[in-house]
Design a protein around this motif. Structure first.
Motif, PDB file in Angstrom:
ATOM      1  N   PRO A 150     -25.338  -7.710  -9.042  1.00 37.49           N
ATOM      2  CA  PRO A 150     -24.660  -6.448  -9.347  1.00 37.49           C
ATOM      3  C   PRO A 150     -25.136  -5.271  -8.508  1.00 37.49           C
ATOM      4  O   PRO A 150     -24.322  -4.442  -8.078  1.00 37.49           O
ATOM      5  N   ILE A 151     -26.416  -5.182  -8.267  1.00 39.84           N
ATOM      6  CA  ILE A 151     -26.932  -4.069  -7.465  1.00 39.84           C
ATOM      7  C   ILE A 151     -26.420  -4.173  -6.031  1.00 39.84           C
ATOM      8  O   ILE A 151     -26.056  -3.174  -5.406  1.00 39.84           O
ATOM      9  N   GLU A 152     -26.369  -5.395  -5.495  1.00 43.37           N
ATOM     10  CA  GLU A 152     -25.842  -5.600  -4.148  1.00 43.37           C
ATOM     11  C   GLU A 152     -24.346  -5.270  -4.098  1.00 43.37           C
ATOM     12  O   GLU A 152     -23.860  -4.685  -3.122  1.00 43.37           O
ATOM     13  N   VAL A 153     -23.605  -5.631  -5.156  1.00 47.35           N
ATOM     14  CA  VAL A 153     -22.187  -5.282  -5.214  1.00 47.35           C
ATOM     15  C   VAL A 153     -22.021  -3.771  -5.160  1.00 47.35           C
ATOM     16  O   VAL A 153     -21.168  -3.242  -4.427  1.00 47.35           O
ATOM     17  N   TYR A 154     -22.833  -3.069  -5.929  1.00 45.90           N
ATOM     18  CA  TYR A 154     -22.738  -1.607  -5.958  1.00 45.90           C
ATOM     19  C   TYR A 154     -22.984  -1.015  -4.560  1.00 45.90           C
ATOM     20  O   TYR A 154     -22.223  -0.160  -4.096  1.00 45.90           O
TER      21      TYR A 154
END
Length: 446
Positions: A150-154
């Motif tokens: 999720p952090i990488e997606v953001y």
């Protein structure tokens, strides 16, 4: 006849019969005179012909840098701002049948002015390959959304939105602008989804509205429908299920929607009616979602897919939550098991972890709703194994419901219930979404 002057400066230049060369000589002389009056050495102030055409044609939006305003005022007795603005209306001095004289210089200047404007517009474009790469990157992120941290997606979605916005600033080509607006809207939609998963509800709402506005600019029905659908489930997450119904109704009215888009909206509608306790409407929406089959597709939900899609496993998972809201333990268990069965048939590296985790927790909730503590632990085991950054807001809300159910008087003497409740508290406290401020007022699709 000459067209009406577009600036007071153009009107005065015409009145004096000046060509660009005449204006340039007068400008440089005025600049030298000003410098002498101020006791300064003569400046090298001059005006390029392109700048002169821009000043006279009304294409200057801000005042030019010094000493231009002072020089212009000395030449004409007017301030720079009125000189570069449309001329005040004045009564015509010539007879109605009078035709102003034209000379070759004026005609040539008109031609150069038109060429300069066209060249200026052509210069404001970007390489088509840049937009092609942007769209490929947005599609790739959407398709790997559920398998990417999720952090990488953001981080990636934020970068894509910035790239799309930069493209909008550097092109005036309508086709390219439309493509950049679409990429910006898709990026904002992905940012909204991940902001919710990470526990930032206000940001998710704002970004969905942003996506909807980008879609409105280019009248892109599927993007607007997706964004309004997101606003619908963010509304019932915030405790406003009636508002969700209104958003869904608006989303369903956009043109160009395929079966996937309409299925997604029916699922969200069912959840909203579940929150309202309207069993008949909720079950009808579930039926519509399962029977949607016109064969129509659209370029967002189907052609890009990924996070924009809504496959059968996600439909089943969300329907399980709807049945839980209606207090239907059997319907919830059947839908949750169907979701897990569909997910289990996928290659391990391609299973959407957020969806499978929520389905597991809903299965536990269904068993708990029947008062059956046996099997709850087994249903939750896959969720307990999920890393902290993958414990999204939707999962945490569902876990909170399980924790609440374990506090029922029927389990007051159960050591297993107390132990399981403690594990859920530790699980939720360690989640990234919890640290970012996720709340748990209502169940929601992530």
């Amino acid at each position: 006849m000459d067209p009406d002057p577009r600036t007071l400066l153009q009107a005065l230049v015409r009145e004096r019969g000046w060509t660009y060369s005449d204006f340039l000589r007068a400008y440089e002389a005025a600049a030298r005179a000003l410098a002498a009056e101020d006791g300064m050495s003569p400046p090298s102030a001059t005006v390029a012909e392109q700048t002169f055409r821009r000043w006279t044609s009304g294409r200057t939006k801000t005042l030019p840098a010094k000493p231009a305003p002072q020089v212009l005022e000395r030449m004409f007795g007017y301030g720079a701002r009125p000189l570069l603005s449309p001329p005040p209306e004045m009564p015509l001095q010539a007879a109605p049948n009078h035709v102003n004289a034209l000379n070759e210089s004026e005609i040539a200047m008109t031609a150069r002015d038109a060429a300069a404007h066209a060249g200026d517009a052509a210069a404001h474009s970007i390489a088509d390959m840049t937009l092609e790469q942007l769209h490929d990157d947005v599609a790739a992120l959407a398709r790997t959304y559920n398998r990417t941290s999720p952090i990488e997606v953001y981080i990636r979605a934020k970068r894509l939105l910035a790239t799309a916005q930069s493209a909008l600033e550097h092109t005036r080509v309508p086709r390219q602008q439309a493509e950049a607006y679409l990429a910006a809207g898709q990026s904002a939609a992905l940012l909204s989804a991940i902001s919710f998963d990470l526990g930032s509800l206000p940001s998710a709402v704002s970004l969905s509205r942003t996506a909807a506005l980008y879609g409105k600019v280019i009248e892109h029905g599927p993007l607007q429908a997706y964004a309004h659908g997101a606003l619908a489930f963010l509304s019932f997450w915030s405790g406003r299920p009636s508002e969700s119904i209104r958003y869904v109704s608006k989303a369903q009215a956009f043109g160009g929607l395929g079966d996937t888009a309409l299925t997604r909206l029916s699922v969200i509608e069912a959840r909203a009616y579940g929150h309202l306790g309207n069993r008949v409407a909720a079950e009808e929406a579930v039926r519509k979602a399962l029977e949607q089959s016109t064969g129509k597709r659209d370029d967002l939900h189907d052609d890009i897919g990924g996070e924009f899609a809504f496959p059968s496993d996600r439909v089943a998972m969300s329907n399980a939550t709807t049945y839980l809201l209606l207090g239907d333990a059997n319907g919830a268990e059947e839908s949750a098991e169907q979701a897990l069965l569909l997910l289990g048939a996928q290659p391990e590296g391609e299973r959407p972890l957020l969806i499978s985790t929520q389905a597991s927790v809903d299965l536990a909730r269904a068993r708990l709703l029947r008062g059956e503590l046996d099997g709850v632990q087994d249903a939750l085991d896959p969720a307990f194994a999920v890393p902290t950054e993958w414990r999204g807001a939707g999962t945490l809300e569902r876990m909170a419901e399980v924790r609440s159910g374990l506090c029922h008087p029927d389990f007051s003497d159960s050591v297993e219930a107390r132990t399981l409740g403690g594990r859920i508290e530790e699980y939720s406290a360690a989640a990234t979404a919890h640290r970012l401020g996720a709340g748990t007022p209502l169940a929601i699709e992530s």
